[in-house]
Scaffold this motif. Structure first.
Motif, PDB file in Angstrom:
ATOM      1  N   ALA A 129       0.840  -1.201   0.000  1.00  0.00           N
ATOM      2  CA  ALA A 129       0.000   0.000   0.000  1.00  0.00           C
ATOM      3  C   ALA A 129       0.875   1.251   0.000  1.00  0.00           C
ATOM      4  O   ALA A 129       0.485   2.289  -0.561  1.00  0.00           O
ATOM      5  N   GLU A 130       2.060   1.184   0.597  1.00  0.00           N
ATOM      6  CA  GLU A 130       2.960   2.342   0.630  1.00  0.00           C
ATOM      7  C   GLU A 130       3.413   2.720  -0.776  1.00  0.00           C
ATOM      8  O   GLU A 130       3.447   3.906  -1.135  1.00  0.00           O
ATOM      9  N   TYR A 131       3.761   1.706  -1.565  1.00  0.00           N
ATOM     10  CA  TYR A 131       4.173   1.963  -2.953  1.00  0.00           C
ATOM     11  C   TYR A 131       3.026   2.602  -3.727  1.00  0.00           C
ATOM     12  O   TYR A 131       3.210   3.610  -4.427  1.00  0.00           O
ATOM     13  N   ASN A 132       1.825   2.043  -3.614  1.00  0.00           N
ATOM     14  CA  ASN A 132       0.664   2.581  -4.312  1.00  0.00           C
ATOM     15  C   ASN A 132       0.397   4.021  -3.887  1.00  0.00           C
ATOM     16  O   ASN A 132       0.038   4.877  -4.714  1.00  0.00           O
ATOM     17  N   GLY A 133       0.608   4.318  -2.603  1.00  0.00           N
ATOM     18  CA  GLY A 133       0.398   5.674  -2.106  1.00  0.00           C
ATOM     19  C   GLY A 133       1.363   6.667  -2.725  1.00  0.00           C
ATOM     20  O   GLY A 133       0.985   7.812  -3.040  1.00  0.00           O
ATOM     21  N   GLU A 134       2.610   6.264  -2.910  1.00  0.00           N
ATOM     22  CA  GLU A 134       3.599   7.158  -3.526  1.00  0.00           C
ATOM     23  C   GLU A 134       3.306   7.372  -5.007  1.00  0.00           C
ATOM     24  O   GLU A 134       3.476   8.487  -5.530  1.00  0.00           O
ATOM     25  N   VAL A 135       2.869   6.316  -5.696  1.00  0.00           N
ATOM     26  CA  VAL A 135       2.462   6.463  -7.104  1.00  0.00           C
ATOM     27  C   VAL A 135       1.284   7.425  -7.191  1.00  0.00           C
ATOM     28  O   VAL A 135       1.229   8.285  -8.083  1.00  0.00           O
ATOM     29  N   HIS A 136       0.365   7.291  -6.231  1.00  0.00           N
ATOM     30  CA  HIS A 136      -0.816   8.170  -6.203  1.00  0.00           C
ATOM     31  C   HIS A 136      -0.397   9.645  -6.123  1.00  0.00           C
ATOM     32  O   HIS A 136      -0.966  10.494  -6.821  1.00  0.00           O
ATOM     33  N   LYS A 137       0.577   9.944  -5.299  1.00  0.00           N
ATOM     34  CA  LYS A 137       1.036  11.330  -5.151  1.00  0.00           C
ATOM     35  C   LYS A 137       1.598  11.877  -6.467  1.00  0.00           C
ATOM     36  O   LYS A 137       1.293  12.997  -6.871  1.00  0.00           O
ATOM     37  N   LEU A 138       2.416  11.074  -7.132  1.00  0.00           N
ATOM     38  CA  LEU A 138       3.076  11.544  -8.361  1.00  0.00           C
ATOM     39  C   LEU A 138       2.108  11.666  -9.531  1.00  0.00           C
ATOM     40  O   LEU A 138       2.297  12.518 -10.404  1.00  0.00           O
ATOM     41  N   LEU A 139       1.073  10.823  -9.561  1.00  0.00           N
ATOM     42  CA  LEU A 139       0.110  10.886 -10.669  1.00  0.00           C
ATOM     43  C   LEU A 139      -1.112  11.740 -10.335  1.00  0.00           C
ATOM     44  O   LEU A 139      -2.046  11.816 -11.123  1.00  0.00           O
ATOM     45  N   ASN A 140      -1.071  12.371  -9.163  1.00  0.00           N
ATOM     46  CA  ASN A 140      -2.105  13.334  -8.789  1.00  0.00           C
ATOM     47  C   ASN A 140      -1.458  14.651  -8.356  1.00  0.00           C
ATOM     48  O   ASN A 140      -1.949  15.342  -7.465  1.00  0.00           O
ATOM     49  N   ASP A 141      -0.358  14.969  -9.019  1.00  0.00           N
ATOM     50  CA  ASP A 141       0.379  16.198  -8.718  1.00  0.00           C
ATOM     51  C   ASP A 141      -0.152  17.328  -9.590  1.00  0.00           C
ATOM     52  O   ASP A 141       0.102  17.358 -10.794  1.00  0.00           O
ATOM     53  N   PHE A 142      -0.877  18.260  -8.987  1.00  0.00           N
ATOM     54  CA  PHE A 142      -1.459  19.372  -9.737  1.00  0.00           C
ATOM     55  C   PHE A 142      -0.806  20.704  -9.375  1.00  0.00           C
ATOM     56  O   PHE A 142      -1.435  21.754  -9.452  1.00  0.00           O
TER      57      PHE A 142
END
Length: 547
Positions: free
Chosen positions: A226-239
């Protein structure tokens, strides 16, 4: 006197409207459904008509479904607002928006809630009181996604998928297309399309500009965590302003390689060979692979290694909806047999799992072979889908159920050749084991393996590996200012862009205008007479002949 007259008038009006009220009651119930175009089974199996018949049989009351469609989430949202009633209610009972629009509608208090109760059967998830078929059949992955984001109170999933590239392996190397950077490669110029959608194409842009960071995550985290998915989430939701500007530069520079922007035409263009690469939703990729296969072309699909978007469309009930009727419709839709009908027609992955869905997926997207079976009466051959050749009987089964298959990497499949009416043994082909257990969970027995001859076609597009799903994230709902910045960026990217079709139309119009002018000049030089008349309020006041 006026009071008496008013009472008499009211009485007359009441009696006048009684027949109308009776007529309305006799018409039965009406369910207003608003869904995406081509997003429900309606050909060989008409889901709407089947529900209307089922409801009358089940509840003894007629129901009419008013079914209408929309092309974008924004069109749907605007339609709801435009038709909103004075009391704040909306004109639809069921609507099927995408994840970010569901988030927006929840925030704006536009939705009715579903009645849920705490876990009763031990799986840890809430249960939907009025949609038991959904509770029983929904994939644990989907329900967990909804509950952890607090969407489960207002929405249930209808379809889901990923975003990636449909590509033609005859012209495109897998090593190129497994990265977002493929859109920058000149060797594929004018053979690529991306989505005419700022949200979707922004994910592509972030996947490229944050590509190095996304790949570094794989070195520092367990990619199933879940930690990896959370970091991907941050980078692909960077506005942030910086990321939006980087995306603008990238998309503007990439434009020279594109055949164009599209929303729906990409799948047909891929099947016809006009395109080699199409940035696509997984369901559209499956559809493109299906129709291309009929024409003898094999297309494939891949989710880039950096990470991508996972999306879903869900059913919501706008304020004022007939909740009881809406949920009866959903409960009917979420029966396994109906979920399979929609899955077959739409090509997008269903949230519904179970033995029947698994069997459908295994038969349609896994490898099957013919094995000899017991004799059956000839009149039952078609019904039981048994093939009789000479005195032998054969049944088509998924490879995993073939007692002669022991999991080796190559296998000789058998199939029935209708032309020769013989059983044919195919040459040995490579076999790959693809597990869907992580999605189907305990709803199926056994190891949940489906065997395939390719890891980049329909089966894997519909049910990605656990690792692929964990590098995909949901795109967040944007606040007004963020959305404004993103739209301004997109407008900047598309300024001056003109598709080949538009350019062709303009060129044709210019040619026609020039040709008309030349024709006029030539005819005038030849002395052809033209008439010029002047009128005032319809009355002819001057007429002359000119050359």
């Amino acid at each position: 006197m006026k009071k008496i007259f008013s009472l008499i008038l009211c009485g007359i009006l009441c009696f006048a409207f009684l027949p109308l009220s009776a007529c309305k009651k006799d018409e039965g119930l009406t369910l207003n459904v608003y869904n995406w175009e081509d997003y429900i089974a309606c050909e060989d199996y008409d889901m709407i008509a089947e529900f209307e018949s089922w409801y009358e049989e089940e509840y003894g009351e007629e129901v009419t479904v008013n079914y209408s469609t929309f092309g974008t989430n924004e069109n749907m949202y605007n339609e709801l607002k435009l038709t909103q009633k004075k009391n704040g209610d909306y004109s639809y009972d069921l609507v099927c928006p995408s994840e970010y629009m569901i988030q927006k509608m929840i925030k704006e208090n536009m939705l009715e809630s579903y009645e849920t109760v705490e876990d009763q059967n031990g799986d840890g998830f809430k249960e939907y009181v009025n949609i038991p078929n959904y509770t029983e059949n929904v994939a644990p992955y989907i329900q967990n996604l909804f509950e952890k984001n607090s969407w489960d109170e207002y929405a249930v999933c209808f379809n889901w998928g990923t975003m990636g590239f449909t590509y033609n392996p005859e012209f495109v190397a897998f090593e190129d297309v497994e990265s977002w950077s493929v859109v920058t490669k000149n060797e594929y110029a004018n053979k690529i399309t991306i989505k005419d959608s700022v949200r979707d194409s922004y994910v592509l842009a972030l996947g490229y500009v944050n590509g190095d960071k996304l790949l570094e995550l794989k070195e520092n985290y367990d990619i199933t965590s879940a930690e990896y998915n959370g970091e991907v989430h941050k980078l692909l939701n960077d506005f942030s302003n910086e990321s939006i500007e980087k995306a603008r530069v990238f998309l503007t520079e990439t434009r020279k390689n594109l055949y164009g922007f599209e929303v729906d035409s990409g799948k047909q263009d891929m099947a016809s060979g006009k395109l080699w690469i199409n940035f696509a939703w997984s369901g559209d990729a499956v559809y493109a692979m299906d129709i291309a296969e009929e024409a003898g072309t094999n297309l494939e699909y891949v989710v880039p290694k950096e990470g991508s978007n996972i999306f879903f469309d869900g059913w919501v009930m706008p304020k004022g909806a007939n909740k009881e009727l809406a949920q009866a419709f959903l409960n009917f839709m979420y029966r396994e047999d109906n979920a399979i009908e929609n899955l077959d027609y739409i090509c997008y992955s269903s949230p519904i799992v179970g033995e029947d869905v698994f069997e459908y997926v295994s038969y349609n997207y896994g490898l099957t072979t013919l094995i000899e079976t017991s004799p059956v009466p000839d009149e039952q051959l078609e019904e039981l889908e048994i093939i009789k050749v000479g005195n032998k009987y054969y049944e088509e089964v998924p490879l995993s159920l073939d007692p002669n298959y022991n999991g080796q990497s190559t296998y000789s499949l058998t199939y029935y050749d209708e032309e020769s009416e013989e059983i044919v043994v195919d040459e040995e082909i490579d076999i790959f084991a693809h597990s869907v257990k992580h999605f189907f969970g305990d709803s199926i027995e056994g190891n949940g393996i489906v065997y395939t001859d390719s890891l980049n076609r329909q089966l894997v597009a519909m049910y990605p590996t656990e690792k692929t799903m964990n590098r995909c994230v949901v795109m967040e709902h944007l606040e007004t200012e963020q959305l404004k910045k993103l739209n301004n960026m997109w407008d900047s990217v598309k300024v001056g862009y003109m598709s080949y079709k538009t350019m062709l139309i303009i060129v044709c119009v210019v040619i026609l205008i020039v040709a008309g002018m030349i024709t006029f000049i030539i005819l005038k030089k030849k002395g052809v007479v033209f008439a010029r008349r002047e009128r005032h309020y319809g009355k002819l006041i001057k007429s002359e002949r000119i050359k």
